[in-house]
Design a protein around this motif. Sequence first.
Motif, PDB file in Angstrom:
ATOM      1  N   ALA A 484       0.966  -1.205   0.117  1.00 58.47           N
ATOM      2  CA  ALA A 484      -0.098  -0.090  -0.017  1.00 58.47           C
ATOM      3  C   ALA A 484       0.776   1.323  -0.061  1.00 58.47           C
ATOM      4  CB  ALA A 484      -0.978   0.056   1.216  1.00 58.47           C
ATOM      5  N   HIS A 485       1.777   1.131   0.876  1.00 63.37           N
ATOM      6  CA  HIS A 485       2.743   2.446   0.805  1.00 63.37           C
ATOM      7  C   HIS A 485       3.652   2.662  -0.470  1.00 63.37           C
ATOM      8  CE1 HIS A 485       2.058   2.412   5.425  1.00 63.37           C
ATOM      9  NE2 HIS A 485       1.370   3.051   4.853  1.00 63.37           N
ATOM     10  N   PHE A 486       3.984   1.735  -1.028  1.00 60.80           N
ATOM     11  CA  PHE A 486       4.741   1.581  -2.062  1.00 60.80           C
ATOM     12  C   PHE A 486       3.986   2.299  -3.258  1.00 60.80           C
ATOM     13  CE2 PHE A 486       5.658  -0.452  -6.314  1.00 60.80           C
ATOM     14  CZ  PHE A 486       7.050  -0.120  -6.414  1.00 60.80           C
ATOM     15  N   ALA A 487       2.492   1.860  -3.240  1.00 61.13           N
ATOM     16  CA  ALA A 487       1.580   2.217  -4.171  1.00 61.13           C
ATOM     17  C   ALA A 487       1.444   3.854  -3.922  1.00 61.13           C
ATOM     18  CB  ALA A 487       0.557   1.584  -3.953  1.00 61.13           C
ATOM     19  N   LEU A 488       1.417   4.229  -2.757  1.00 63.15           N
ATOM     20  CA  LEU A 488       1.341   5.510  -2.428  1.00 63.15           C
ATOM     21  C   LEU A 488       2.469   6.475  -3.080  1.00 63.15           C
ATOM     22  CD1 LEU A 488      -0.179   7.942  -0.986  1.00 63.15           C
ATOM     23  CD2 LEU A 488       1.476   7.758   1.108  1.00 63.15           C
ATOM     24  N   GLY A 489       3.649   6.054  -2.954  1.00 66.83           N
ATOM     25  CA  GLY A 489       4.960   6.687  -3.543  1.00 66.83           C
ATOM     26  C   GLY A 489       4.789   6.530  -4.904  1.00 66.83           C
ATOM     27  N   LEU A 490       4.348   5.662  -5.744  1.00 63.25           N
ATOM     28  CA  LEU A 490       4.206   5.479  -7.084  1.00 63.25           C
ATOM     29  C   LEU A 490       3.138   6.485  -7.462  1.00 63.25           C
ATOM     30  CD1 LEU A 490       5.326   3.642  -8.971  1.00 63.25           C
ATOM     31  CD2 LEU A 490       3.381   2.409  -8.905  1.00 63.25           C
ATOM     32  N   LEU A 491       2.012   6.341  -6.792  1.00 65.76           N
ATOM     33  CA  LEU A 491       0.921   7.462  -7.103  1.00 65.76           C
ATOM     34  C   LEU A 491       1.514   9.001  -6.994  1.00 65.76           C
ATOM     35  CD1 LEU A 491      -2.259   7.687  -7.599  1.00 65.76           C
ATOM     36  CD2 LEU A 491      -2.241   8.089  -5.039  1.00 65.76           C
ATOM     37  N   ILE A 492       2.334   9.343  -5.802  1.00 64.19           N
ATOM     38  CA  ILE A 492       2.927  10.725  -5.940  1.00 64.19           C
ATOM     39  C   ILE A 492       3.841  10.975  -7.085  1.00 64.19           C
ATOM     40  CG2 ILE A 492       4.453  11.902  -4.458  1.00 64.19           C
ATOM     41  CD1 ILE A 492       3.132  10.838  -1.965  1.00 64.19           C
ATOM     42  N   ILE A 493       4.697   9.917  -7.421  1.00 58.23           N
ATOM     43  CA  ILE A 493       5.469  10.228  -8.508  1.00 58.23           C
ATOM     44  C   ILE A 493       4.673  10.308  -9.858  1.00 58.23           C
ATOM     45  CG2 ILE A 493       7.522   8.895  -9.949  1.00 58.23           C
ATOM     46  CD1 ILE A 493       8.260   7.627  -7.322  1.00 58.23           C
ATOM     47  N   SER A 494       3.760   9.451 -10.095  1.00 62.06           N
ATOM     48  CA  SER A 494       2.919   9.549 -11.283  1.00 62.06           C
ATOM     49  C   SER A 494       2.196  10.966 -11.468  1.00 62.06           C
ATOM     50  CB  SER A 494       1.984   8.442 -11.277  1.00 62.06           C
ATOM     51  OG  SER A 494       2.171   7.080 -10.972  1.00 62.06           O
ATOM     52  N   ILE A 495       1.517  11.291 -10.327  1.00 58.00           N
ATOM     53  CA  ILE A 495       1.047  12.577 -10.261  1.00 58.00           C
ATOM     54  C   ILE A 495       1.940  13.886 -10.613  1.00 58.00           C
ATOM     55  CG2 ILE A 495      -0.413  14.081  -9.002  1.00 58.00           C
ATOM     56  CD1 ILE A 495      -1.788  11.934  -7.658  1.00 58.00           C
ATOM     57  N   SER A 496       3.094  13.550  -9.944  1.00 55.76           N
ATOM     58  CA  SER A 496       4.366  14.875 -10.246  1.00 55.76           C
ATOM     59  C   SER A 496       4.399  15.013 -11.725  1.00 55.76           C
ATOM     60  CB  SER A 496       5.357  14.516  -9.294  1.00 55.76           C
ATOM     61  OG  SER A 496       4.858  14.400  -8.122  1.00 55.76           O
ATOM     62  N   PHE A 497       4.763  13.622 -12.106  1.00 55.86           N
ATOM     63  CA  PHE A 497       5.317  13.571 -13.531  1.00 55.86           C
ATOM     64  C   PHE A 497       3.887  14.006 -14.602  1.00 55.86           C
ATOM     65  CE2 PHE A 497       9.092  10.930 -12.794  1.00 55.86           C
ATOM     66  CZ  PHE A 497       9.990  11.740 -13.380  1.00 55.86           C
ATOM     67  N   ASN A 498       2.917  13.676 -14.267  1.00 53.70           N
ATOM     68  CA  ASN A 498       1.733  14.005 -14.962  1.00 53.70           C
ATOM     69  C   ASN A 498       1.528  15.886 -14.954  1.00 53.70           C
ATOM     70  OD1 ASN A 498      -1.277  14.765 -14.980  1.00 53.70           O
ATOM     71  ND2 ASN A 498      -1.037  12.766 -16.082  1.00 53.70           N
ATOM     72  N   SER A 499       1.675  16.372 -13.866  1.00 54.70           N
ATOM     73  CA  SER A 499       1.503  17.761 -13.872  1.00 54.70           C
ATOM     74  C   SER A 499       2.773  18.359 -14.539  1.00 54.70           C
ATOM     75  CB  SER A 499       1.103  18.299 -12.507  1.00 54.70           C
ATOM     76  OG  SER A 499       2.232  17.922 -11.459  1.00 54.70           O
ATOM     77  N   ARG A 605      -2.047   6.595 -16.696  1.00 53.64           N
ATOM     78  CA  ARG A 605      -2.722   5.225 -16.365  1.00 53.64           C
ATOM     79  C   ARG A 605      -1.762   4.767 -15.008  1.00 53.64           C
ATOM     80  NH1 ARG A 605      -6.065   3.852 -20.155  1.00 53.64           N
ATOM     81  NH2 ARG A 605      -6.245   5.703 -21.320  1.00 53.64           N
ATOM     82  N   TRP A 606      -0.584   5.194 -14.793  1.00 57.33           N
ATOM     83  CA  TRP A 606       0.059   4.864 -13.648  1.00 57.33           C
ATOM     84  C   TRP A 606      -0.637   5.241 -12.609  1.00 57.33           C
ATOM     85  CZ3 TRP A 606       4.986   2.486 -13.662  1.00 57.33           C
ATOM     86  CH2 TRP A 606       5.545   1.923 -15.018  1.00 57.33           C
ATOM     87  N   ILE A 607      -1.275   6.424 -12.518  1.00 57.86           N
ATOM     88  CA  ILE A 607      -2.116   6.796 -11.386  1.00 57.86           C
ATOM     89  C   ILE A 607      -3.167   6.049 -11.050  1.00 57.86           C
ATOM     90  CG2 ILE A 607      -3.552   8.764 -10.704  1.00 57.86           C
ATOM     91  CD1 ILE A 607      -2.065  10.575 -12.436  1.00 57.86           C
ATOM     92  N   TRP A 608      -3.923   5.363 -12.107  1.00 53.50           N
ATOM     93  CA  TRP A 608      -5.018   4.358 -11.644  1.00 53.50           C
ATOM     94  C   TRP A 608      -4.309   3.105 -11.426  1.00 53.50           C
ATOM     95  CZ3 TRP A 608      -6.419   6.619 -16.990  1.00 53.50           C
ATOM     96  CH2 TRP A 608      -7.025   7.703 -16.906  1.00 53.50           C
ATOM     97  N   PHE A 609      -3.205   2.664 -11.905  1.00 53.58           N
ATOM     98  CA  PHE A 609      -2.310   1.456 -11.522  1.00 53.58           C
ATOM     99  C   PHE A 609      -2.163   1.503 -10.003  1.00 53.58           C
ATOM    100  CE2 PHE A 609       1.533  -0.746 -10.964  1.00 53.58           C
ATOM    101  CZ  PHE A 609       1.102  -1.812 -11.131  1.00 53.58           C
ATOM    102  N   SER A 610      -1.565   2.705  -9.655  1.00 54.15           N
ATOM    103  CA  SER A 610      -1.120   2.794  -8.454  1.00 54.15           C
ATOM    104  C   SER A 610      -2.281   2.660  -7.208  1.00 54.15           C
ATOM    105  CB  SER A 610      -0.501   4.100  -8.023  1.00 54.15           C
ATOM    106  OG  SER A 610       0.527   4.680  -8.899  1.00 54.15           O
ATOM    107  N   ALA A 611      -3.522   3.319  -7.764  1.00 54.51           N
ATOM    108  CA  ALA A 611      -4.666   3.234  -6.717  1.00 54.51           C
ATOM    109  C   ALA A 611      -4.879   1.728  -7.028  1.00 54.51           C
ATOM    110  CB  ALA A 611      -5.868   4.040  -7.463  1.00 54.51           C
ATOM    111  N   GLY A 612      -5.168   0.969  -7.797  1.00 53.55           N
ATOM    112  CA  GLY A 612      -5.565  -0.458  -7.948  1.00 53.55           C
ATOM    113  C   GLY A 612      -4.598  -1.216  -7.076  1.00 53.55           C
TER     114      GLY A 612
END
Lengths: 628, 173
Positions: A484-499, A605-612
Amino acid sequence: MIVEVSHFLSLLATGLFFLVGSFALLTKPSVYISNLITRTYSHGFLFLIASFSIYVWLAITDNFSVQYIASHSNSQLPTFYKISSIWSAHEGSMFLWIVFLSLWGFIFNITIKNDQILKSNTIGIISLILVGFLLFLLITSNPFQTILPIAPLNGADINPVLQDPALAIHPPTLYLGYVGFVIPFACALSFLINGDPGIKWESLIQKWSVAAWIFLTIGITLGSWWAYYELGWGGYWFWDPVENVALMPWLAATAFIHSLSVSIKSSNLRIWTILLSISVFSLSLFGAFIVRSGIIDSVHSFANDPERGLYLLAFIGIIIVSSMSLFVARLSIIKPSKTIKRFSKESFISINNIFFGALIFSVMLGVTYPLIYEFLFDQKISVGAPFYNAIFIPMIILACIFMFFSIDSKWSRSFNFHFFIAPISLSVISSIITTLLISYIFDTSNLAILISLFAGFIVVYRYVIEIMNSLVMKKYLNPFSAIAHFALGLLIISISFNSLLSSERALNIKINEFEEYKDLKIFFKDIKVLKNSNHDSIEATFVLENQKGRTFDLSPEKRRYFTRGQITTETAIFIMPLKDIYMTIGDQLDDGSWIVNIQINYLIRWIWFSAGLMAFAGMVLMFSKRNI
Amino acid sequence: MKIVFKFIVLILPLSLIFTFYFLLTNNESYPGADYDVFDIPKFELGNLNNDKTLNESSLDKDFILNVWASWCITCRVEHPYLMSLSKKGIPVVGLNYKDEKEDGLEWIERYGNPYKTILYDYKGVLAMDLGVTGAPETFLIIDGKIVVRYQGEVNELIWNDVFLPVIESKDIF
C-alpha cells in the motif's frame, strides 16, 4: 401486479428491521433474544433481496408500467444496461444503496458467532439505520410508483453518458464501499453502549473495514477513469464537489484503518479509532445527502427536491448527533491505559491521524464554504484546484517524510534514529540523485513538483529495499503495509510527472491539412456524419505521426442523442506505456475549420494503476490468516 | 482541554447540520428571477413561420415571452411545460434566438408549437435590448411593460412561485 409484490416485500422488510432494532436496544440481552435478532434480521434481508430481485427482473423484462423503469430504461438496451439503468437515477440507486447496506449487515449476521451482545446491538443499530433509509425511499422517492391504467410502449432511455461498462459498475462499487463502513460504525456504537472497556471490538472488524475500504478505493478509481475517457474532461481528478464527498470518507477510512491497527495491538488511540469510525460512516452519509438533496450542482447530482433534502438531513443529523453524544458521554471508559512512547509506531500513527484529520477538514471547508458564502453574500464563488493543491501538496509531502521514518519504528518502544544505517541513507541519497537528474533532464525548477518527486522516491526506494530484504534475508515484512505504501509513493511520482509533463492545446484545423503539436504531425483525413439507431454523430479521423515515424489513427466523435437531445463527446485515445494521446472534437468555425483539442497525458494510467495496487494491498490483508 | 474537545466534537457536526438546514429551506428567492419593470423595447423582426414583419405594437397587451433556440438543450427540457401552458390558454410568444431558420422550424415540427407567434431574431437584436444572456429566458409582459423576468428553465415550480403570484394579483389571462 408484480411490482406491488415487490413493493409489499420492501414494506415487510422495513417492519422486520424495525422489530430487530427494538429487540436489540430495548430488551435485556439473553441467548433467546440474540437468536431472535439473528433470525429476524435474516428474514428481513431475505424479503428485501427478494423485493430487489423482482425489481431487477421487472427492468429486464421491460415492464414500463413502473414509472421509474419507464423513465430510465428502454426496450432497445442490452440486458446489461437494463439492469444498470436501475442505478442511473435517484430512486433506484437509493434502493440499491439500501440493499447493499442490508447485505453487509446480513454477512456480518451470519459470520460472527461469538460476542453475542456486541453482535446483537450492532445488528440492532444497522436495522434502525435501514428503517430510516427504507422510509426515506418509500415515502419521498418511491421506485415502485406505477403508470396506470396504460403503460407507455417504450421507455425514455438511460442517460447516454451512463451507457458505459465502467459507469455501470462504478456506482455499485462505490456504494458497497460507503455502506460497508456501517459495520465498524455500528460496532463502535454498540461498544460504547455496552460500556465495557474489555470488549475487543477492534480486532473483530478489521477485515470488514479493509473490505469496505477496497470497494471505496476501486469505486473512486473507476469514477476517475470514466470521467477521463467518457466526459472528455481529460484529467484524473477535478475537485468536483461530488468527487470531494467521496474523497472524505476515503481519507477518514484510511486514517481509521491505521488507527485501528494501533488499537488492536495495544488498546491505544481508542478515542481516535472510535471517532474515526463514526466519522467515516457520517461522511458517507453526508455524501449521500450532498448528492441527493441537489444542494450542489454537479454532473453527479440527482434531481432537486427540497423535501428529500430535509428528510435526509434530519435523519442523518439524528444519526450523527446521537452517535457523537454517545461518544462524548462515554469518553471516560475509552481513556487510554498507557501513554504513547515518543518515536514508537503508535506515535507515528497518531501523527498520521492528525494529518488525515486536517486533510478531511480542508476538503470539508472547500465543499461547504461556497455554499455558506452564497447564502450570506448572494454571490457564487468556486473553490477549485489551487486551494486543494496548496493544502494537499505540503501535507502529503510531510506525511510521506514521517512515514519514511516510521518504517523503522517499533511497537510500544521508542527508537533511536540513525541516519547512517544503510536503508535510510541509501534511499535518501538515491532519491536526491534521481530528483536532481529529473530536474536536469526535464529542465525544471518547479519546487513543488521536485519536492513531491523526492517524497515519492524516498518512499518507493525504501520499500524496494525492504521488499528485497524480506525476499533475500527473510526479514519480516508486513505485505499489506509495504504494497500500500509503495503504491502511495508510485501514485505521488505519477501525479508529479503528470503535472510536470502533460500539455494540451486547442487547434484550428481544416480537412486535408497538417498541423504540428510537440513531436506530432497531425493530418485531418476525414469527417463524416453517421446515423445510428439512437443518435447522430460526427466522426473525424486524424492520422498522427510521431518523430519515430510511427503512425496511428484517432477518431474523436460528437454525438447527439435523440431521446434527450443530449450532446456528448467521445474521446479518442492512443495509449502508450508512458503517455496517452487524447483527442476531442469541438465546434466548426465559420471558415470551415474545426476546433480540436489535443492532450498529451503522461503517466495517467500509472495513477490508476497505483490506486489499483492499493486496493490489491487491501486484498492481501483480507486473505492473510493473521491480524496485522 | 477535555471540555474543549467534547465541545468541538459536538459543535462541528451540529453547526454543519444547521447550515445545511438554512440552505435547504431558504428556497423562496430564485436567483434567476427579476421583478424590475421596464418598457418592451422597440423592434422590427420577421416571423419565423412567414416573412411578415412584426413590431412591438403588433403583439397583444399581456403575454409571456419565451426566448428559445433549437441548439438550446434546456429549452428542449422546458418545452413540454410551455406546451401545457399554451393548452391552458396562456398566450406565449416565442423569440427564436440566434438560430438557423430551418432548424427552428424543424424543432417546432418535431416537438410541437406552444407559441402564438414566433419572432425570428437571427442576430439577437431584440434579445440584446432585453438584456438576454442566454436561452431559455422567459418574460411576463403586462400592458406592454415587462414585469417579471426569469433566466433558466421554467417548470411547474418556477411558474407557481415566480409568475403566478404576479398574474393573480393583476388578474389577467
